[in-house]
Scaffold this motif. Structure first.
Motif, PDB file in Angstrom:
ATOM      1  N   MET A 175      35.793  55.346  73.254  1.00 54.33           N
ATOM      2  CA  MET A 175      36.063  55.649  71.851  1.00 54.33           C
ATOM      3  C   MET A 175      36.851  54.532  71.172  1.00 54.33           C
ATOM      4  SD  MET A 175      38.906  58.654  72.074  1.00 54.33           S
ATOM      5  CE  MET A 175      40.491  58.283  71.345  1.00 54.33           C
ATOM      6  N   TRP A 176      37.455  53.644  71.966  1.00 53.04           N
ATOM      7  CA  TRP A 176      38.234  52.529  71.418  1.00 53.04           C
ATOM      8  C   TRP A 176      37.403  51.248  71.314  1.00 53.04           C
ATOM      9  CZ3 TRP A 176      42.156  54.618  69.258  1.00 53.04           C
ATOM     10  CH2 TRP A 176      42.769  55.726  69.831  1.00 53.04           C
ATOM     11  N   SER A 177      36.106  51.348  71.527  1.00 51.28           N
ATOM     12  CA  SER A 177      35.227  50.187  71.435  1.00 51.28           C
ATOM     13  C   SER A 177      35.356  49.514  70.070  1.00 51.28           C
ATOM     14  CB  SER A 177      33.763  50.613  71.645  1.00 51.28           C
ATOM     15  OG  SER A 177      32.896  49.543  71.379  1.00 51.28           O
ATOM     16  N   GLU A 178      35.142  48.211  70.057  1.00 50.94           N
ATOM     17  CA  GLU A 178      35.181  47.487  68.785  1.00 50.94           C
ATOM     18  C   GLU A 178      33.885  47.667  68.001  1.00 50.94           C
ATOM     19  OE1 GLU A 178      34.574  43.022  69.177  1.00 50.94           O
ATOM     20  OE2 GLU A 178      34.857  43.577  71.285  1.00 50.94           O
ATOM     21  N   PHE A 179      32.849  48.238  68.624  1.00 52.05           N
ATOM     22  CA  PHE A 179      31.549  48.383  67.977  1.00 52.05           C
ATOM     23  C   PHE A 179      31.411  49.775  67.364  1.00 52.05           C
ATOM     24  CE2 PHE A 179      31.152  45.366  71.494  1.00 52.05           C
ATOM     25  CZ  PHE A 179      30.921  44.219  70.738  1.00 52.05           C
ATOM     26  N   VAL A 180      31.081  49.824  66.081  1.00 50.04           N
ATOM     27  CA  VAL A 180      31.033  51.069  65.325  1.00 50.04           C
ATOM     28  C   VAL A 180      30.014  52.047  65.900  1.00 50.04           C
ATOM     29  CG1 VAL A 180      30.582  52.074  63.049  1.00 50.04           C
ATOM     30  CG2 VAL A 180      31.867  49.948  63.230  1.00 50.04           C
ATOM     31  N   ALA A 181      28.861  51.577  66.342  1.00 48.98           N
ATOM     32  CA  ALA A 181      27.844  52.478  66.899  1.00 48.98           C
ATOM     33  C   ALA A 181      28.395  53.231  68.119  1.00 48.98           C
ATOM     34  CB  ALA A 181      26.584  51.700  67.275  1.00 48.98           C
ATOM     35  N   VAL A 182      29.171  52.557  68.942  1.00 52.03           N
ATOM     36  CA  VAL A 182      29.772  53.189  70.128  1.00 52.03           C
ATOM     37  C   VAL A 182      30.827  54.204  69.693  1.00 52.03           C
ATOM     38  CG1 VAL A 182      31.041  52.779  72.275  1.00 52.03           C
ATOM     39  CG2 VAL A 182      29.319  51.121  71.508  1.00 52.03           C
ATOM     40  N   GLN A 183      31.629  53.833  68.703  1.00 58.50           N
ATOM     41  CA  GLN A 183      32.645  54.754  68.183  1.00 58.50           C
ATOM     42  C   GLN A 183      31.994  56.021  67.629  1.00 58.50           C
ATOM     43  OE1 GLN A 183      34.837  52.610  65.181  1.00 58.50           O
ATOM     44  NE2 GLN A 183      35.475  51.014  66.595  1.00 58.50           N
ATOM     45  N   ILE A 184      30.903  55.855  66.886  1.00 58.41           N
ATOM     46  CA  ILE A 184      30.213  57.002  66.284  1.00 58.41           C
ATOM     47  C   ILE A 184      29.667  57.937  67.368  1.00 58.41           C
ATOM     48  CG2 ILE A 184      28.134  57.666  64.990  1.00 58.41           C
ATOM     49  CD1 ILE A 184      28.747  55.221  63.168  1.00 58.41           C
ATOM     50  N   MET A 185      29.026  57.370  68.403  1.00 55.68           N
ATOM     51  CA  MET A 185      28.491  58.228  69.470  1.00 55.68           C
ATOM     52  C   MET A 185      29.619  58.898  70.254  1.00 55.68           C
ATOM     53  SD  MET A 185      25.377  58.694  69.199  1.00 55.68           S
ATOM     54  CE  MET A 185      25.413  59.822  70.570  1.00 55.68           C
ATOM     55  N   ALA A 186      30.714  58.202  70.468  1.00 61.83           N
ATOM     56  CA  ALA A 186      31.855  58.815  71.149  1.00 61.83           C
ATOM     57  C   ALA A 186      32.377  59.990  70.318  1.00 61.83           C
ATOM     58  CB  ALA A 186      32.961  57.783  71.371  1.00 61.83           C
ATOM     59  N   TRP A 187      32.489  59.810  69.012  1.00 60.32           N
ATOM     60  CA  TRP A 187      32.954  60.876  68.120  1.00 60.32           C
ATOM     61  C   TRP A 187      32.007  62.072  68.169  1.00 60.32           C
ATOM     62  CZ3 TRP A 187      31.280  63.576  63.839  1.00 60.32           C
ATOM     63  CH2 TRP A 187      32.251  64.243  63.090  1.00 60.32           C
ATOM     64  N   ARG A 188      30.694  61.800  68.109  1.00 57.03           N
ATOM     65  CA  ARG A 188      29.709  62.892  68.132  1.00 57.03           C
ATOM     66  C   ARG A 188      29.765  63.673  69.448  1.00 57.03           C
ATOM     67  NH1 ARG A 188      24.270  60.236  65.368  1.00 57.03           N
ATOM     68  NH2 ARG A 188      25.137  60.064  63.267  1.00 57.03           N
ATOM     69  N   MET A 189      29.890  62.967  70.564  1.00 57.17           N
ATOM     70  CA  MET A 189      29.923  63.660  71.849  1.00 57.17           C
ATOM     71  C   MET A 189      31.229  64.446  72.007  1.00 57.17           C
ATOM     72  SD  MET A 189      26.949  63.002  72.663  1.00 57.17           S
ATOM     73  CE  MET A 189      26.915  63.983  74.141  1.00 57.17           C
ATOM     74  N   MET A 240      43.294  61.650  68.148  1.00 55.41           N
ATOM     75  CA  MET A 240      43.762  60.265  68.248  1.00 55.41           C
ATOM     76  C   MET A 240      42.784  59.268  67.642  1.00 55.41           C
ATOM     77  SD  MET A 240      45.412  59.842  72.014  1.00 55.41           S
ATOM     78  CE  MET A 240      44.096  60.584  72.940  1.00 55.41           C
ATOM     79  N   MET A 241      41.533  59.645  67.556  1.00 58.86           N
ATOM     80  CA  MET A 241      40.474  58.712  67.166  1.00 58.86           C
ATOM     81  C   MET A 241      40.508  58.415  65.670  1.00 58.86           C
ATOM     82  SD  MET A 241      36.536  59.047  68.234  1.00 58.86           S
ATOM     83  CE  MET A 241      35.462  57.645  68.094  1.00 58.86           C
ATOM     84  N   TYR A 242      40.174  57.160  65.323  1.00 61.68           N
ATOM     85  CA  TYR A 242      40.100  56.767  63.916  1.00 61.68           C
ATOM     86  C   TYR A 242      38.750  56.125  63.631  1.00 61.68           C
ATOM     87  CZ  TYR A 242      40.599  54.192  59.614  1.00 61.68           C
ATOM     88  OH  TYR A 242      40.388  53.718  58.354  1.00 61.68           O
ATOM     89  N   LEU A 243      38.099  56.607  62.582  1.00 62.93           N
ATOM     90  CA  LEU A 243      36.882  55.982  62.061  1.00 62.93           C
ATOM     91  C   LEU A 243      37.107  55.732  60.577  1.00 62.93           C
ATOM     92  CD1 LEU A 243      34.054  58.230  63.604  1.00 62.93           C
ATOM     93  CD2 LEU A 243      34.666  55.917  64.290  1.00 62.93           C
ATOM     94  N   ASP A 244      36.679  54.564  60.081  1.00 66.89           N
ATOM     95  CA  ASP A 244      36.797  54.336  58.638  1.00 66.89           C
ATOM     96  C   ASP A 244      35.848  55.289  57.912  1.00 66.89           C
ATOM     97  OD1 ASP A 244      34.192  53.155  58.384  1.00 66.89           O
ATOM     98  OD2 ASP A 244      35.007  51.218  58.972  1.00 66.89           O
ATOM     99  N   ASP A 245      35.981  55.381  56.597  1.00 68.09           N
ATOM    100  CA  ASP A 245      35.226  56.371  55.819  1.00 68.09           C
ATOM    101  C   ASP A 245      33.718  56.230  55.980  1.00 68.09           C
ATOM    102  OD1 ASP A 245      37.577  57.438  54.910  1.00 68.09           O
ATOM    103  OD2 ASP A 245      37.568  56.336  53.012  1.00 68.09           O
ATOM    104  N   GLU A 246      33.211  55.003  55.995  1.00 68.81           N
ATOM    105  CA  GLU A 246      31.765  54.772  56.120  1.00 68.81           C
ATOM    106  C   GLU A 246      31.257  55.217  57.491  1.00 68.81           C
ATOM    107  OE1 GLU A 246      28.744  50.979  56.120  1.00 68.81           O
ATOM    108  OE2 GLU A 246      30.501  50.876  54.813  1.00 68.81           O
ATOM    109  N   ALA A 247      31.988  54.857  58.534  1.00 75.65           N
ATOM    110  CA  ALA A 247      31.593  55.235  59.894  1.00 75.65           C
ATOM    111  C   ALA A 247      31.695  56.749  60.079  1.00 75.65           C
ATOM    112  CB  ALA A 247      32.457  54.511  60.920  1.00 75.65           C
TER     113      ALA A 247
END
Length: 192
Positions: free
Chosen positions: A69-83, A99-106
């Protein structure tokens, strides 16, 4: 360099969710219509089967999201959030989500599939036969459809691949027909 090659290079040939190194595949996060490095990630077959619902969710397998979930790549962050959203009733995923943070677009893209919704509140898209449609599915038109605002007629039997779902209305999906992006009413399609 292809998208798959770029993903293999960026991930050091390991699943970007659980770090497995065997049976790796490119996965484009729905509702993306085109494949590119920004909306794709490299996943193993175990992760992919659970993401797509082909096998039962194994909560212990997804403890790996604590790191990914701490990956620098947005696609990985999004899938981590979804799972994590799918597993939120387990307890520990809720702590990670806090704990997780995603910007508004992500975050908007992560929410596009409705993973964060309770089952009772989710909008479910069904084809003419009542089969549940999901983002990325392929459908075929069951009748000729006149496209509003144009002289185009989408013919019966036309396949529409990689559909997107309207997350406000269960009767609407989106897809490309003859290189034109259109909205289609679900009662006029059948899942392939």
């Amino acid at each position: 360099m292809s998208v798959l090659q770029t993903l293999q290079e960026r991930s050091n040939a390991a699943c970007e969710l659980c770090t497995a190194t065997k049976n790796l595949k490119q996965y484009t996060i729905p509702p993306s219509l085109n494949e590119n490095v920004d909306n794709s990630l490299l996943v193993c077959s175990t992760c992919l089967d659970q993401i797509e619902g082909n096998t039962e969710m194994d909560a212990n397998h997804w403890r790996c999201l604590n790191d990914s979930m701490w990956s620098e790549f947005v696609a990985v962050q999004i899938m981590a959030w979804r799972m994590l959203q799918r597993l939120r009733n387990e307890g520990w995923p809720k702590d990670l989500l806090d704990m997780m943070y995603l910007d508004d677009e992500a975050l908007a893209l992560a929410r596009a599939t409705g993973e964060h919704e309770d089952e009772a509140n989710k909008i479910i898209h069904r084809d003419v036969n009542g089969v549940i449609l999901q983002a990325g599915d392929s459908v075929v038109l069951v009748k000729d459809l006149k496209v509003k605002g144009s002289s185009m007629v989408a013919k019966q039997g036309t396949a529409v691949r990689n559909i997107r779902l309207d997350h406000e209305n269960a009767e609407y999906i989106e897809g490309k027909v003859d290189n034109q992006h259109i909205v289609i009413i679900t009662k006029y399609v059948k899942k392939l």
